[in-house]
Design an enzyme around this catalytic site. Structure first.
Site, PDB file in Angstrom:
ATOM      1  N   LYS A  69       7.929  67.731 -26.504  1.00 42.85           N
ATOM      2  CA  LYS A  69       7.255  68.846 -26.021  1.00 42.85           C
ATOM      3  C   LYS A  69       8.117  70.251 -25.545  1.00 42.85           C
ATOM      4  O   LYS A  69       7.078  71.545 -26.280  1.00 42.85           O
ATOM      5  CB  LYS A  69       6.936  68.487 -24.006  1.00 42.85           C
ATOM      6  CG  LYS A  69       6.016  66.772 -23.559  1.00 42.85           C
ATOM      7  CD  LYS A  69       6.255  67.417 -22.168  1.00 42.85           C
ATOM      8  CE  LYS A  69       4.944  65.795 -22.465  1.00 42.85           C
ATOM      9  NZ  LYS A  69       5.535  64.879 -20.620  1.00 42.85           N
ATOM     10  N   GLN A 113       7.874  66.077 -14.749  1.00 42.40           N
ATOM     11  CA  GLN A 113       8.131  65.116 -15.806  1.00 42.40           C
ATOM     12  C   GLN A 113       8.366  63.654 -14.836  1.00 42.40           C
ATOM     13  O   GLN A 113       8.926  63.649 -13.840  1.00 42.40           O
ATOM     14  CB  GLN A 113       9.554  64.775 -16.418  1.00 42.40           C
ATOM     15  CG  GLN A 113       9.394  63.789 -17.377  1.00 42.40           C
ATOM     16  CD  GLN A 113       7.893  63.547 -18.912  1.00 42.40           C
ATOM     17  OE1 GLN A 113       8.004  64.512 -19.221  1.00 42.40           O
ATOM     18  NE2 GLN A 113       7.798  62.342 -18.588  1.00 42.40           N
ATOM     19  N   ASP A 136      -0.794  69.602 -16.255  1.00 40.37           N
ATOM     20  CA  ASP A 136      -1.166  67.553 -16.031  1.00 40.37           C
ATOM     21  C   ASP A 136      -2.835  67.246 -15.459  1.00 40.37           C
ATOM     22  O   ASP A 136      -2.455  65.910 -16.127  1.00 40.37           O
ATOM     23  CB  ASP A 136       0.256  66.987 -15.912  1.00 40.37           C
ATOM     24  CG  ASP A 136       1.315  66.477 -16.918  1.00 40.37           C
ATOM     25  OD1 ASP A 136       0.513  66.374 -18.140  1.00 40.37           O
ATOM     26  OD2 ASP A 136       2.584  66.168 -16.575  1.00 40.37           O
TER      27      ASP A 136
END
Ligand code: NDP
Length: 310
Positions: A69, A113, A136
Site C-alpha cells: 500500500k 490494517q 476502507d
C-alpha cells in the site's frame, strides 16, 4: 465431455471457455488514472493527498499488504504516512493515534490494517475513524449511507468487483446477481452496490439451502466465501459473469503452496461468459480502489469535485 483444462494459473486464452477478466491490467489502468489526477489536486489544494496506514503487530501477511500500500501510494504521487505499533498495544493507545490522524489536516484517508490483536476492541477503533477519512468504508456511517443510497466511502474490494463487472457488461440493470458470502467487508457491501445498479440480488451464505441451484439462476456470480474451489462449473449458468473474490492457499507441487479462488476456475470458465482468475483478478483491484478512495476523500475534504474518470 470437454478435455481437462489446465490449472487456473496456467489457463490462457487458448482453452475453450469464457474470457478471463484481467484484473491486473484494469487495476494498473485505474492506478494510472489516479496518478494522472493527483497533480490537479495538488495545484488546487496546495498539498498532496495523504493516506495513513496503521499496522499493529508483526503479522507477516499484514506487513506485506502495508508495504504494498505504501509503495502504491507513493507511486501515485500521494503522501504515505505509516504507523507501526507493537503487538502489545492497547485499545486506548490505538484510539489516541486514530484521533490524532482524524485531526491531522494532511491526512485524507486512514486505514487500520485488520486483523487487530485480540486485546484491541476492533469495533471501537473502526467507529473512531472520521467517516470522511474512512477509505476502507467500514465505518457504520458509510455502511449506512451505502444501504440507503447516499454517497459513501465504499469498501475497496466490492467496489473493485463492481468496476470489473461494469467494464465487462455496461449496464447491470435487471440482471440476476448472486453474492455468496455475507461479510461486512465483501458480501454485504457487494450486494448493496449491485442493488444500486438495479440488479435483482440474492445473498447466499452457509445456511443457504441448495446453494448450487441458487447460483444457477445468476447472470452475475460473486464468490466471497473463503473455501477453495467450492463453486463448481455446473453451478454456473451458461453465459454468466463470475467474479471470484476468494484467496485460498492450497498445497501445490514440490511442497509449495498455490493460490486458488472460491470458484473451480477451469470448470466454471467452460460455462461462463467471463471470469476473474486467482491470482490476477479481484486481488489487484483492492489497492487500486484504495488509492481512488483516498483521492476522492481528499477532494471532498478540500471542497473539490472528484475527477469524473475515477
Ligand atoms: P468471511 O469469512 O468474513 O465470510 C465468509 C462468508 O462465506 C460468510 O458469510 C459465510 O457464511 C460464507 N460461507 C462460508 N462457508 C460457506 C458455505 N459452505 N456455503 C455458503 N457460504 C459459506 O470472509 P470475507 O468476506 O472476509 O472473505 C471471503 C474471501 O474473500 C476470503 O477468501 C478472503 O481471503 C477473500 N478476500 C479477498 C480480498 C481481495 O482483495 N481479493 C479482500 C477481502 C477478502 P456465514 O455468514 O453463514 O458464516
Amino acid at each position: 465431455m470437454p478435455a481437462e483444462a489446465p490449472p487456473a494459473e496456467a489457463a490462457g486464452a487458448d482453452i475453450a471457455g469464457g474470457d478471463v477478466i484481467d484484473g491486473k491490467a484494469f487495476a494498473e489502468g485505474l492506478r494510472a488514472r489516479v496518478g494522472a489526477a493527483v497533480p490537479a489536486f495538488v495545484a488546487a489544494a496546495g498539498r498532496k493527498p495523504g493516506l495513513a496506514v496503521v499496522l499493529v503487530g508483526e503479522d507477516p501477511a499484514s506487513q506485506v499488504y502495508v508495504g504494498s500500500k505504501r509503495k502504491a501510494t507513493v507511486a501515485a504521487g500521494m503522501e504515505s504516512f505509516e504507523h507501526r505499533l507493537p503487538d502489545a498495544t492497547d485499545s486506548a493507545t490505538l484510539l489516541a493515534l486514530v484521533e490524532q490522524l482524524n485531526r491531522d489536516e494532511t491526512v485524507d484517508g486512514i486505514l487500520v490494517q485488520l486483523p487487530l490483536p485480540p486485546q484491541i476492541d476492533e469495533k471501537a477503533v473502526l467507529a473512531a475513524i472520521d467517516p470522511a477519512k474512512d477509505v476502507d468504508g467500514f465505518h457504520v456511517v458509510n455502511a449506512g449511507k451505502l444501504a440507503i443510497g447516499e454517497p459513501a466511502m465504499v469498501p475497496c474490494t466490492p467496489l473493485g468487483c463492481l468496476m470489473l463487472l461494469k467494464d465487462r457488461l455496461g449496464s447491470l440493470s435487471g440482471l440476476e446477481a448472486v453474492v455468496v458470502g455475507r461479510s461486512n467487508i465483501v458480501g454485504k457491501p457487494m450486494a448493496q452496490l449491485l442493488l444500486a445498479e438495479n440488479c435483482t440480488v440474492t445473498i447466499a451464505h452457509s445456511r443457504t439451502r441448495d446453494l448450487p441451484e441458487v447460483v444457477r439462476r445468476a447472470d452475475i456470480v460473486v464468490a466471497a466465501v473463503g473455501r477453495p474451489e467450492m463453486i463448481k462449473g455446473d453451478w454456473i449458468s451458461p453465459g454468466a459473469v463470475v467474479i471470484d473474490v476468494g484467496i485460498n492457499r492450497v498445497p501445490g507441487d514440490e511442497g509449495k503452496t498455490r493460490l486458488v479462488g472460491d470458484v473451480d476456475f477451469a470448470s466454471a470458465r467452460r460455462r461462463a461468459r467471463a471470469i476473474t482468475p486467482v491470482p490476477g483478478g479481484v486481488g489487484p483491484m483492492t489497492i487500486a480502489v484504495l488509492l481512488r478512495n483516498t483521492l476522492v476523500a481528499a477532494h471532498a475534504r478540500a471542497g473539490l469535485s472528484p475527477p469524473a474518470e475515477l
